[in-house]
Design an enzyme around this catalytic site. Structure first.
Site, PDB file in Angstrom:
ATOM      1  N   GLU A 145       4.143   6.949   5.412  1.00 46.19           N
ATOM      2  CA  GLU A 145       4.652   7.466   6.690  1.00 46.19           C
ATOM      3  C   GLU A 145       5.421   6.391   7.453  1.00 46.19           C
ATOM      4  OE1 GLU A 145       1.271  10.865   7.831  1.00 46.19           O
ATOM      5  OE2 GLU A 145       1.347   8.972   8.912  1.00 46.19           O
ATOM      6  N   GLY A 175      -0.394   4.452   0.172  1.00 44.91           N
ATOM      7  CA  GLY A 175      -1.114   5.616   0.677  1.00 44.91           C
ATOM      8  C   GLY A 175      -0.363   6.254   1.826  1.00 44.91           C
ATOM      9  N   GLY A 187      -6.067   0.502   2.947  1.00 43.61           N
ATOM     10  CA  GLY A 187      -7.390   1.103   3.067  1.00 43.61           C
ATOM     11  C   GLY A 187      -8.057   0.748   4.380  1.00 43.61           C
ATOM     12  N   HIS A 239       9.866  37.612   7.387  1.00 44.83           N
ATOM     13  CA  HIS A 239      11.119  37.033   6.930  1.00 44.83           C
ATOM     14  C   HIS A 239      11.884  36.594   8.191  1.00 44.83           C
ATOM     15  CE1 HIS A 239      14.630  36.627   4.281  1.00 44.83           C
ATOM     16  NE2 HIS A 239      15.345  37.273   5.202  1.00 44.83           N
ATOM     17  N   GLY A 242       0.816  -1.208   0.000  1.00 43.88           N
ATOM     18  CA  GLY A 242       0.000   0.000   0.000  1.00 43.88           C
ATOM     19  C   GLY A 242       0.846   1.251   0.000  1.00 43.88           C
TER      20      GLY A 242
END
Length: 464
Positions: free
Chosen positions: A189, A184, A273, A446, A182
């Site tokens: 991660e 996804g 999923g 900045h 997978g």
């Protein structure tokens, strides 16, 4: 069936939206009960969002330690003690549990730990975790049962006893070779985190690129980051069978471009999923309908077809994000007292917590084409953002979509340091329907990553 205990509101499941509703209603004086079978507070603080980001942060520290010399800090040999990583995560979860229990006590809502099943339209039998049963009924009922990881019907996969994200977060040693099924967000991660902890990692996905809902240019940038860290990617790969046992030896057979090949590893993680937890909870006794994918069928007010029964979060088909469940809570809270809040036209953001993270809100190019919305597109490489030059975080880019017929921002995606925080500024502008030149010409501090928004919006083509 014994005579039910009566509550004003009965909530099945203690996930994010449900617990917030319970605490709110309890504080207003209602008698409220929440039935939870396993995790105090639901999956997010126990086995999902917080624990995964906790370990992902530990992985980032490991990565920085390995590269400390690049910043002028000389260290000795660096290694990861994954048992200590796990303990840090467990300590955080313990703090979360304590905080949740305090919230229940202070609100007056009752948390009942046990497995609940409907036996009548607004009546639940609860098999208590510590023994015994209780029968509860509510004037109003909220279904908040969440979802669980899907295990695809692949030969040998179930027998291999693969990890899901839950078990992966309980590892006390880095796998020799982790295979991830997978591509996804969860898979990506976890793949990067375990790679940074020292594992060899391979990702197998049947789509032509990772995160298949993202535009190809953004997906390719993520793939470049992962490959740069030594992660193997097998894309367009159809998995045909699995042999062995995760945690010992496992072999995954795939077919790519008509050719069969195998991947041998020590551990297998499935991240393909989610499935709603609506089976086996007695919904046939309630009049509540499910859609073809097993989600509770609700209207835009999150009402089911049964009187005084609502649904919240993932089981209701809401986008699978904790922050959406929080909004579901607000919708149900207000509509229970006659409000008119709706799930329609929500601007739902999300973030993938890789390093660098990916954040998105609104449309991407693929969605704009599908909806036939003409857009102007502008990009800015992160190496053009001066903050990144100072921190050596120059990977990724920003992309914005502006309506071709007016100056409204309709979509934003960013792969880059602090992308979730930068995206929120863009989301705010979109919610206010701010013409993009207003943000382009804003005086932004900045040296920040958000400063790049000015240069990005300066690249938007003029209207035809």
């Amino acid at each position: 069936m014994s005579k039910p205990e009566r509550f004003d509101t009965l909530i099945l499941g203690s996930g994010q939206g449900g617990k917030l509703l319970a605490w709110h209603l309890g504080r207003t004086g209602q008698r409220v009960a929440v039935v939870e079978r396993q995790w105090v507070g639901g999956a997010c603080p126990a086995v999902a969002c917080l624990p995964s980001k906790n370990e992902i942060w530990s992985a980032r520290v490991a990565h920085l330690a390995h590269h400390a010399a690049d910043f002028g800090t000389i260290t000795g040999a660096v290694r990861t003690d994954l048992a200590k990583v796990r303990q840090r995560k467990r300590d955080m979860v313990a703090r979360e549990v304590a905080a949740h229990l305090h919230a229940y006590r202070s609100s007056g809502a009752e948390l009942i730990m046990g497995t609940g099943r409907f036996v009548a339209p607004k009546t639940i039998d609860v098999a208590l975790n510590d023994g015994g049963t209780r029968t509860l009924s509510g004037g109003r009922v909220v279904i908040n049962v969440g979802s669980h990881a899907a295990i695809p019907d692949i030969a040998g996969l179930a027998h291999a006893q693969p990890l899901t994200h839950i078990e992966a977060l309980e590892l006390d040693a880095a796998p020799d070779h982790l295979i991830v099924l997978g591509g996804g967000y969860i898979g990506v991660e976890m793949a990067q985190a375990l790679r940074r902890f020292g594992s060899r990692v391979s990702i197998v996905d049947h789509n032509p690129h990772l995160m298949h809902r993202e535009d190809p240019d953004m997906a390719e940038a993520v793939q470049s980051v992962l490959r740069g860290e030594g992660i193997d990617l097998l894309l367009g790969a159809q998995t045909s069978k699995v042999a062995g046992r995760s945690g010992k030896e496992v072999r995954v057979t795939v077919r790519i471009d008509g050719k069969e090949q195998t991947v041998d590893g020590s551990h297998l993680l499935v991240a393909t999923g989610r499935i709603p937890n609506t089976a086996g909870i007695g919904l046939e006794h309630t009049g509540v309908e499910l859609d073809e994918r097993g989600y509770v069928r609700v209207n835009e007010r999150l009402q089911t077809g049964a009187p005084d029964i609502w649904a919240i979060g993932e089981c209701a088909g809401s986008p699978h994000f904790t922050h959406v469940s929080v909004d579901d809570f607000r919708i149900v809270r207000d509509n229970m007292t006659g409000g008119e809040r709706s799930t329609q036209d929500r601007l739902v953001p999300y973030c993938m917590f890789t390093d660098p993270p990916l954040a998105h809100v609104g449309l991407n190019e693929r969605e704009a084409r599908r909806l036939q919305i003409p857009v102007r597109v502008a990009k800015l490489p992160m190496n053009n953002v001066l903050r990144g030059e100072a921190t050596d975080e120059t990977l990724g880019f920003m992309k914005v979509l502006v309506n071709a017929n007016d100056d409204r921002i309709v979509g934003f995606t960013m792969l880059g340091a602090e992308s979730g925080e930068v995206m929120t500024a863009m989301q705010t502008a979109m919610l206010a329907q701010l013409p993009y030149p207003k943000l382009r010409d804003a005086v932004i501090t900045h040296l920040t990553y958000a400063e790049g928004l000015g240069a990005l919006l300066g690249n938007v083509p003029a209207r035809a």
